[in-house]
Motif scaffolding. Structure first.
Motif, short mmCIF file in Angstrom:
data_model
loop_
_atom_site.label_atom_id
_atom_site.label_comp_id
_atom_site.label_asym_id
_atom_site.label_seq_id
_atom_site.Cartn_x
_atom_site.Cartn_y
_atom_site.Cartn_z
N GLU A 37 0.82 -1.20 0.00
CA GLU A 37 0.00 0.00 0.00
C GLU A 37 0.85 1.25 0.00
O GLU A 37 1.95 1.28 0.55
CB GLU A 37 -0.92 0.01 1.23
CG GLU A 37 -2.01 -1.06 1.19
CD GLU A 37 -2.98 -0.93 2.34
OE1 GLU A 37 -2.71 -0.12 3.25
OE2 GLU A 37 -4.01 -1.62 2.34
N CYS A 41 -2.53 5.80 2.57
CA CYS A 41 -3.60 5.56 1.59
C CYS A 41 -3.90 4.06 1.60
O CYS A 41 -3.08 3.25 2.03
CB CYS A 41 -3.19 5.97 0.18
SG CYS A 41 -2.89 7.73 -0.03
N SER A 42 -5.07 3.70 1.09
CA SER A 42 -5.43 2.29 1.03
C SER A 42 -5.10 1.67 -0.32
O SER A 42 -5.30 0.48 -0.54
CB SER A 42 -6.94 2.12 1.31
OG SER A 42 -7.69 2.83 0.34
N CYS A 43 -4.61 2.48 -1.24
CA CYS A 43 -4.36 2.02 -2.61
C CYS A 43 -3.06 1.22 -2.69
O CYS A 43 -2.05 1.59 -2.09
CB CYS A 43 -4.28 3.23 -3.54
SG CYS A 43 -3.83 2.82 -5.21
N LYS A 44 -3.07 0.15 -3.46
CA LYS A 44 -1.87 -0.66 -3.66
C LYS A 44 -1.11 -0.19 -4.89
O LYS A 44 -1.70 0.18 -5.91
CB LYS A 44 -2.24 -2.14 -3.79
CG LYS A 44 -2.74 -2.75 -2.49
CD LYS A 44 -2.85 -4.26 -2.62
CE LYS A 44 -3.32 -4.86 -1.28
NZ LYS A 44 -2.34 -4.64 -0.20
N ARG A 318 -7.00 12.63 -7.15
CA ARG A 318 -8.22 12.94 -6.40
C ARG A 318 -8.70 14.36 -6.70
O ARG A 318 -9.90 14.61 -6.84
CB ARG A 318 -7.94 12.76 -4.89
CG ARG A 318 -8.99 13.38 -3.98
CD ARG A 318 -10.33 12.72 -4.13
NE ARG A 318 -11.36 13.51 -3.44
CZ ARG A 318 -12.56 13.76 -3.93
NH1 ARG A 318 -12.93 13.29 -5.11
NH2 ARG A 318 -13.42 14.48 -3.25
N ASP A 359 -9.86 3.68 -5.35
CA ASP A 359 -9.18 4.05 -4.10
C ASP A 359 -8.73 5.50 -4.13
O ASP A 359 -7.53 5.80 -4.17
CB ASP A 359 -7.99 3.12 -3.85
CG ASP A 359 -8.40 1.68 -3.64
OD1 ASP A 359 -9.36 1.47 -2.87
OD2 ASP A 359 -7.79 0.78 -4.24
N GLN A 360 -9.68 6.43 -4.09
CA GLN A 360 -9.35 7.85 -4.13
C GLN A 360 -8.79 8.31 -2.78
O GLN A 360 -9.17 7.82 -1.72
CB GLN A 360 -10.60 8.67 -4.46
CG GLN A 360 -11.21 8.37 -5.82
CD GLN A 360 -10.46 9.03 -6.96
OE1 GLN A 360 -9.61 9.87 -6.75
NE2 GLN A 360 -10.78 8.63 -8.19
N ASP A 362 -8.49 10.44 0.43
CA ASP A 362 -9.57 11.00 1.25
C ASP A 362 -9.08 12.23 1.99
O ASP A 362 -8.45 12.13 3.05
CB ASP A 362 -10.08 9.95 2.24
CG ASP A 362 -11.27 10.44 3.05
OD1 ASP A 362 -11.70 11.59 2.83
OD2 ASP A 362 -11.75 9.68 3.91
#
Length: 475
Positions: A37, A41-44, A318, A359-360, A362
């Motif tokens: 990740e 962020c939660s995006c991989k 984003r 996975d934008q 936030d």
């Protein structure tokens, strides 16, 4: 600018955690792709690689060749407000080619400026106002010199409330159009004390400091300008875990920008002719890339710097998604109707893809609450970034300055978007109905897309370097 080799190590301290590399990883960190990740962020990373390289990059590359995004109006003559001029880059590749009027789209030419200055609705309103003025009698338009100075102060104050960058004055005689496609960002040979002072000032004076001081390493101090600039960045990176989220976000964005620029300089490096004669070419320099990002030459920080590139990409992605309703109503006017229609359609297509990413980033996690402390932190955040945008006027190489101003202004525009609108968070937007309280100049839109284009290109180039290094090591 390249980072000096620090010696062969097998264990490194990354964000306060000791990481021991295997023999294969120590020899070349690019043998395997970055995984996991993106921090905060939660995006991989793996999903971002695929999304950018297959969907975003091709569309964006095509879009940025459109006239609206090619021609950027900029002032490269603004003096540095922080220190005296220490000389300009005398190398040929530091030079920026300006546009003559006959090279510009019809809507940008001086003779067309006034008639294209207002939208159709604004022109109609202007006609109505003039008619009413004629009927009601003349208005005394005299303004004292003191009032004029006050108006300038008001304007600067208003700009400071919304903008994270200090923008060039559109009315300055020093503003000139530059074709970005004819002045590509690449290695110019600009280095030494002048270049290192830029990054040293950014990291030491315009980044948030950790609450607990981080001891420096003696050897870095002994390496002079390069070592001090490198050390300040490394110390801040190691101290991130002791910072609040907002301060980590700020540093990661600056580090991601720095990383992106270094990737560009490695990917568009001057390669002398193989036989030593004739004209060289511009292309990827694997050795230069490894100097800047291999763990052995960056005290183990290279992979983290690359992760920060992905983080910065997500923030600007984003911002584009949030501003999509606003941008979809933009005319993208250049005076060429066919070109403008193609640009509008291309922008809508790109924004549709951007909005589809699951996975934008936030932004609602930042500056939570309306308490005084959160507001003070937000203002400090804005102030520091505005300072960094001004530091770009101190860059001694015109081509480096051009792209430094373009990318910091683009990042500042992204931040302006993220903290605008009635709400914040992945589902919030800024639309055309909010134009009374939210406006983007043409220069902000151009820099926003081009800055994101630089990040997108960097991620694509990292993948190219990964393949080149594998090929090099297999021979």
């Amino acid at each position: 600018m390249w980072l000096p080799k620090l010696g062969i190590l097998t264990a490194y301290v990354v964000l306060g955690v000791t990481v021991t590399l295997s023999a294969d990883e120590k020899d070349c960190f690019c043998k395997i792709p970055l995984k996991g990740e993106v921090d905060d962020c939660s995006c991989k990373i793996e999903s971002l690689d695929s999304f950018n390289n297959l969907k975003i990059f091709p569309r964006l590359h095509s879009l940025l060749n459109k006239d609206y995004f090619r021609f950027f109006k900029v002032n490269l003559k603004r003096p540095c407000p922080f220190w005296g001029d220490d000389g300009r880059c005398a190398l040929r590749d530091c030079h920026v080619d300006k546009c003559s009027e006959d090279q510009l789209p019809p809507g940008y030419k001086e003779s067309k400026q006034e008639e294209n200055k207002y939208t159709k609705e604004a022109q109609e309103q202007l006609h109505t106002d003039c008619k009413e003025q004629k009927e009601l009698g003349g208005i005394d338009k005299t303004i004292s010199s003191e009032d004029r100075e006050s108006f300038k102060s008001w304007s600067k104050y208003d700009d400071a409330q919304d903008n994270f960058c200090e923008l060039d004055d559109d009315n300055s005689a020093d503003m000139e159009y530059v074709d970005l496609t004819l002045n590509p960002e690449r290695y110019t040979g600009y280095k030494g004390e002048s270049a290192w002072r830029i990054w040293r000032t950014i990291y030491q004076e315009n980044c948030f400091k950790p609450d607990t001081p981080v001891p420096g390493y003696g050897p870095a101090e002994a390496r002079g300008a390069e070592g001090k600039a490198l050390q300040s960045g490394l110390d801040l990176m190691r101290s991130l875990k002791g910072m609040c989220l907002e301060k980590r976000v700020f540093f990661r964005m600056i580090s991601g920008l720095h990383t992106s620029i270094n990737v560009h300089l490695s990917a568009k490096n001057y390669l002398p002719a193989a036989n030593g004669y004739g004209k060289g070419t511009w292309g990827p320099n694997v050795e230069e890339f490894q100097k800047r990002f291999d763990p052995e030459t960056t005290n183990g920080e290279g992979p983290q710097r690359l992760k920060n590139l992905y983080f910065t990409y997500l923030v600007e992605l984003r911002a584009l998604a949030k501003a999509a309703p606003y941008l979809e109503q933009e005319d993208f006017f250049t005076g060429d109707e066919k070109e403008d229609n193609e640009t509008r359609n291309a922008v809508k297509d790109l924004l549709k893809i951007i909005k589809s990413f699951p996975d934008q980033f936030d932004e609602s996690r930042l500056f939570q609450g309306n308490n005084k402390e959160a507001q003070q932190l937000k203002e400090e955040f804005r102030k520091l970034f505005r300072n960094i945008s001004v530091i770009m006027d101190c860059v001694g190489c015109d081509k480096c300055k051009l792209w430094g101003k373009t990318q910091t202004q683009g990042m500042g525009t992204a931040l302006k978007i993220l903290f605008s609108g009635d709400t914040m968070g992945p589902d919030s937007t800024v639309d055309a109905q909010q134009k009374k309280n939210f406006q983007l100049r043409r220069s902000e839109i151009v820099s926003l897309f081009n800055a994101f284009g630089r990040l997108s290109t960097s991620i694509k180039e990292v993948d190219v370097f990964r393949q080149l290094i594998k090929e090099k090591d297999s021979t």
